[in-house]
Design an enzyme around this catalytic site. Sequence first.
Site, PDB file in Angstrom:
ATOM      1  N   SER A  61       0.795  -1.234   0.000  1.00 22.80           N
ATOM      2  CA  SER A  61       0.000   0.000   0.000  1.00 22.80           C
ATOM      3  C   SER A  61       0.826   1.282   0.000  1.00 22.80           C
ATOM      4  CB  SER A  61      -0.937   0.017   1.202  1.00 22.80           C
ATOM      5  OG  SER A  61      -1.978  -0.888   0.992  1.00 22.80           O
ATOM      6  N   LYS A  64       0.373   3.402  -2.941  1.00 26.07           N
ATOM      7  CA  LYS A  64      -0.802   4.271  -3.105  1.00 26.07           C
ATOM      8  C   LYS A  64      -0.410   5.747  -3.062  1.00 26.07           C
ATOM      9  CE  LYS A  64      -3.832   0.709  -1.370  1.00 26.07           C
ATOM     10  NZ  LYS A  64      -4.359  -0.019  -0.249  1.00 26.07           N
ATOM     11  N   TYR A 188      -2.741  -2.429 -10.645  1.00 26.65           N
ATOM     12  CA  TYR A 188      -2.786  -2.252  -9.189  1.00 26.65           C
ATOM     13  C   TYR A 188      -1.962  -3.347  -8.490  1.00 26.65           C
ATOM     14  CZ  TYR A 188      -4.563  -2.287  -4.427  1.00 26.65           C
ATOM     15  OH  TYR A 188      -4.636  -2.308  -3.052  1.00 26.65           O
ATOM     16  N   TYR A 240      -4.460   3.646   7.837  1.00 21.89           N
ATOM     17  CA  TYR A 240      -5.793   3.032   7.843  1.00 21.89           C
ATOM     18  C   TYR A 240      -6.623   3.505   9.021  1.00 21.89           C
ATOM     19  CZ  TYR A 240      -3.257   0.426   4.509  1.00 21.89           C
ATOM     20  OH  TYR A 240      -2.470   0.121   3.463  1.00 21.89           O
ATOM     21  N   VAL A 258       1.009  -3.851   3.840  1.00 19.80           N
ATOM     22  CA  VAL A 258       0.846  -5.121   4.556  1.00 19.80           C
ATOM     23  C   VAL A 258       2.065  -6.038   4.511  1.00 19.80           C
ATOM     24  CG1 VAL A 258      -1.664  -5.378   4.583  1.00 19.80           C
ATOM     25  CG2 VAL A 258      -0.366  -6.142   2.589  1.00 19.80           C
TER      26      VAL A 258
END
Length: 305
Positions: A61, A64, A188, A240, A258
């Site tokens: 992530s 992102k 992705y 998050y 992660v």
Amino acid sequence: MKELLDGLVEKNKALIKYGQVANYIPLLGNADPKDLGVCIIDNLGSIYSSGIYNKKFTIQSISKVIALMLAIMDKGEEEVFKKVGMEPTDEPFNSLYKLDIPYGDKPANPMINAGAIVTTSLINGNGEEKLNRLLEFLRKITGNDTINYNEEVYLSEKTTGNKNRAIAYLLKNKGLIEEKVEDILDIYFKQCSIEMDCQDIAKIGIFLANKGRVLNTGEKLLDNKTNSTIIAIMTTSGMYDFSGEYAVRVGIPSKSGVSGGILASVPNRLGIGVYGPALDQYGNSIAGYGILKDLSEELNLSIFT
Ligand code: DON
């Protein structure tokens, strides 16, 4: 600084036993939970590292943040935030239920999976071009031309990523992505499988700390407004549904993945990369969080003080 980092790595190893390596992407389950490392780069270019800091891991992530930079550079903030929000959320990173409630709107922010699939789709270029631009951008920021994605992790996620598939179909149904679902997921999954070590991650941190200027070359790649938008979104949504407590206890704009990486950027001062694959319940590196919390206290790094 080196002694401080050595001490913090040793101390925070004690947290590893309370965490678990992610295994919903089968290949991530091979990581060694005992690994823990950190790298810090200051704005004079001095580099300090400790522990397992030069092992490569997939950034997951953390990608992102890079996708959001490119989407804003390509389409402008107005266009991007028409399709993805800028609000923190108490949903887990892979949640989809709000995409399917009658008044459900766009994804809450670009740091959850649903939002990130939208930002990836907003990057200019067809599939492979998007990926190549992400890779080129990362190579420029880090000065590391060898950066690439890990084919095995990509395939592992592609084979098992049905939750992301469900999210992408809901996004497609809402008209929030243009491409075919499988085509955008392919990019992705590949961007999540890009491999780096703690030093590469710290280079992204110092790039953001220096308002989008590459430390080694002086090249300015992001305008100040885009840079401050990225820093704000990392601060409010980067960890998050733990982002609020993290802001209180650490106070450093950060983004986790992660696989156990954390990217952190102390404006005008430091870039930090941490790796520790044992995760807490939110999907953040449990001992990596410990190191950042201690570092913030020791060096007075919170942007809120
Ligand atoms: O989409 C996924 O599930 C992963 N490729 C990335 C998720 C992730 O890193 C969330 N991090 N905490």
